[in-house]
Design an enzyme around this catalytic site. Structure first.
Site, PDB file in Angstrom:
ATOM      1  N   ASP A 240       0.824  -1.219   0.000  1.00 62.25           N
ATOM      2  CA  ASP A 240       0.000   0.000   0.000  1.00 62.25           C
ATOM      3  C   ASP A 240       0.848   1.255   0.000  1.00 62.25           C
ATOM      4  OD1 ASP A 240      -1.849  -2.196   1.254  1.00 62.25           O
ATOM      5  OD2 ASP A 240      -3.089  -0.631   0.358  1.00 62.25           O
ATOM      6  N   ASN A 250       1.554  -2.998   4.170  1.00 61.14           N
ATOM      7  CA  ASN A 250       0.585  -3.828   3.442  1.00 61.14           C
ATOM      8  C   ASN A 250      -0.434  -4.325   4.454  1.00 61.14           C
ATOM      9  OD1 ASN A 250      -0.269  -5.093   0.934  1.00 61.14           O
ATOM     10  ND2 ASN A 250       0.324  -7.038   1.862  1.00 61.14           N
TER      11      ASN A 250
HETATM   12  O1  MRU Z   1      -7.747  -2.871   2.761  1.00 56.39           O
HETATM   13  P1  MRU Z   1      -7.418  -3.310   1.373  1.00 56.39           P
HETATM   14  O2  MRU Z   1      -8.190  -4.515   0.939  1.00 56.39           O
HETATM   15  O3  MRU Z   1      -7.508  -2.166   0.387  1.00 56.39           O
HETATM   16  O4  MRU Z   1      -5.895  -3.740   1.440  1.00 56.39           O
HETATM   17  C1  MRU Z   1      -5.262  -4.155   0.250  1.00 56.39           C
HETATM   18  C2  MRU Z   1      -3.865  -4.608   0.439  1.00 56.39           C
HETATM   19  O5  MRU Z   1      -3.309  -4.536   1.494  1.00 56.39           O
HETATM   20  C3  MRU Z   1      -3.159  -5.080  -0.795  1.00 56.39           C
HETATM   21  O6  MRU Z   1      -2.254  -6.081  -0.490  1.00 56.39           O
HETATM   22  C4  MRU Z   1      -2.390  -3.890  -1.405  1.00 56.39           C
HETATM   23  O7  MRU Z   1      -3.240  -2.794  -1.590  1.00 56.39           O
HETATM   24  C5  MRU Z   1      -1.758  -4.246  -2.694  1.00 56.39           C
HETATM   25  S1  MRU Z   1      -2.959  -4.405  -3.976  1.00 56.39           S
HETATM   26  C6  MRU Z   1      -2.163  -4.743  -5.424  1.00 56.39           C
END
Ligand code: MRU
Length: 354
Positions: A240, A250
Site C-alpha cells: 500500500d 501492506n
Molecule cells: O484494505 P485493502 O483490501 O484495500 O488492502 C489491500 C492490500 O493490502 C493489498 O495487499 C495492497 O493494496 C496491494 S494491492 C495490489
C-alpha cells in the site's frame, strides 16, 4: 474476470463502474458511481480496494466531482478540482496511490489552467483514463519481471488480495503467478484468509481459482506450520505504501508473515508499481496506518463473534521492515535486498516525485 474491477462507461459524460468487492464471492454485482461522494463511499467501504485500484478510483472520483461543473474558466475549474481532491483524499489514509493519482489530476489542472473550462475538463477526463490504462500495462510488466522467481512445481504463500481485483487488471503479487502460469509453469499457491475482512479467502481464492491457478486457503495463523511441514519456495505480497528505504506497508498480518518466512528461510517478495513508493518518507514508521471500525473484528456474517463491549484494536495495515524483504518487484526491475540506495538506483529517475 467477466468485467473489469473498475472501468468507465459512456465517454466523457458517463460514469465509473465497479465490481462490489464487499459481496464477493457469493454475489457478483456491479455498481455505478456517478458522483465524487459515491466514489468516496465506495473507496471507504472497500467496494473498490487495493492500492492501484484505489488510485484509479480516486482519479475518476476527482473527475466526477467536476464533471458537471458550471465553471467558465480553467482557473475556476482548477479551484473546484482542488476542493474535490481534498475531499477524495479523506477516503482512506494508507494507500499512497490515492494521493499519487490526485496529485496527477491536480498537476494537469494547474498546468492547463489557461484553457477554457470545457477543454480542461476534457483534459482531466483523459488523465483519469490514462491512469487506468497505464495501470493495466504496468501490472503486465510486474508479472513479466516477477515470473522468473517462480519455480515449476513450486509452492508459494500470498496475503490479502493483490490481484486483478486490486488493480485495473492482472494484479501485482498475483500478476507474478498469472504470468508464470502463462509461461507454462505449474505451482501451488496458499492464500492466507486475511482477517478481519477475508480478502484472501473471499477474493484471492476466487480469482486464482477462476484463472486455473491451484489455490489452497489457510487461516493466517497457519503459515508457520505450513512452512515447517512443507517446502514453501517464497512469499509474494502487494503493498500500500513503500518508504524510501524499502519498508513496506501492506494488509495487517503481512509483517507477521514476513517474520515467519525469515524464521523458515523462505524468501519474502513485495510486488508493487513505482506509484506505490512514497519517497518523501524516510522509513516505514512514518507511514499513516488506517484504523477501521471495531465491528469488522467483533462481527462476522451479520452476527457478533466477540463479547459485547470488549475493546478492539483494528489497524488495517502493518509495516514490514526492509530487512525482512528479499526483493521488491517493480515495473522498472527487481530491487534486491531493498535499501534507500537500491530503491533509488532502480526507480529513482522514474518516480514522479524525482
Ligand atoms: O484494505 P485493502 O483490501 O484495500 O488492502 C489491500 C492490500 O493490502 C493489498 O495487499 C495492497 O493494496 C496491494 S494491492 C495490489
Amino acid at each position: 474476470m467477466p468485467v473489469p474491477t473498475i472501468s468507465w462507461e459512456g465517454g466523457q459524460d458517463g460514469h465509473a463502474r465497479l465490481i462490489d468487492q464487499t459481496l464477493l464471492p457469493d454475489t457478483y454485482q456491479v455498481v455505478d458511481c456517478r458522483t465524487a461522494e459515491e466514489m468516496w463511499d465506495a473507496i471507504r467501504r472497500l467496494v473498490v480496494r487495493g492500492a492501484p485500484a484505489i488510485g484509479v478510483a480516486a482519479a475518476f472520483g476527482a473527475y466526477l466531482g467536476i464533471q458537471r461543473s458550471a465553471a467558465r474558466t480553467g482557473g475556476e475549474l482548477l479551484a473546484e478540482l482542488e476542493r474535490v481532491c481534498e475531499y477524495v483524499a479523506t477516503a482512506r489514509p494508507t494507500a499512497v496511490n490515492l494521493f499519487w493519482a490526485l496529485a496527477r489530476m491536480r498537476r494537469v489542472a494547474s498546468d492547463n489552467r489557461e484553457l477554457p473550462a470545457a477543454a480542461l475538463r476534457r483534459r482531466l477526463f483523459e488523465e483519469a483514463t490514462a491512469i487506468l490504462e497505464e495501470d493495466r500495462a504496468i501490472c503486465r510488466r510486474l508479472g513479466e519481471v516477477g515470473a522468473p522467481l517462480i519455480r515449476d512445481g513450486g509452492a508459494y504463500v500470498t496475503h490479502c488480495n493483490a490481484g486483478g481485483l486490486a488493480t485495473a487488471d492482472f494484479g501485482t503479487a498475483l500478476a507474478v503467478f498469472y504470468s508464470a502460469k502463462d509461461h507454462g509453469k505449474r505451482f501451488q499457491v496458499y492464500a492466507d484468509e486475511t482477517r478481519p475482512l477475508l480478502q484472501g479467502a473471499r477474493l484471492t481464492a476466487w480469482e486464482l481459482a477462476q484463472s486455473g491457478v491451484a489455490v489452497t486457503v489457510i487461516c493466517d495463523g497457519m503459515a508457520a506450520s505450513l512452512m515447517r511441514s512443507r517446502r514453501i519456495d517464497a512469499v509474494f505480497v502487494g503493498a500500500d505504501r513503500i518508504a524510501r528505504n524499502g519498508d513496506t506497508a501492506n494488509k495487517i498480518g503481512t509483517y507477521g508473515l514476513a517474520l515467519v518466512a525469515r524464521a523458515h528461510e523462505v524468501p519474502f517478495y513485495v510486488v508493487a508499481p513505482v506509484s506505490t513508493f512514497d519517497l518523501t518518507l524516510e522509513h516505514g514508521g512514518l507511514i499513516p496506518i488506517e484504523e477501521r471500525d471495531p465491528a469488522e473484528v467483533t462481527r462476522w456474517g451479520g452476527r457478533r463473534v466477540a463479547p459485547e463491549g470488549v475493546p478492539v484494536w483494528n489497524p488495517a495495515f502493518d509495516v514490514t521492515p526492509a530487512s525482512l524483504i528479499a526483493g521488491i518487484v517493480t515495473e522498472c526491475g527487481l530491487i534486491e535486498r531493498p535499501s534507500a540506495e537500491r530503491v533509488s538506483a532502480v526507480i529513482g529517475a522514474r518516480h514522479p516525485a524525482s
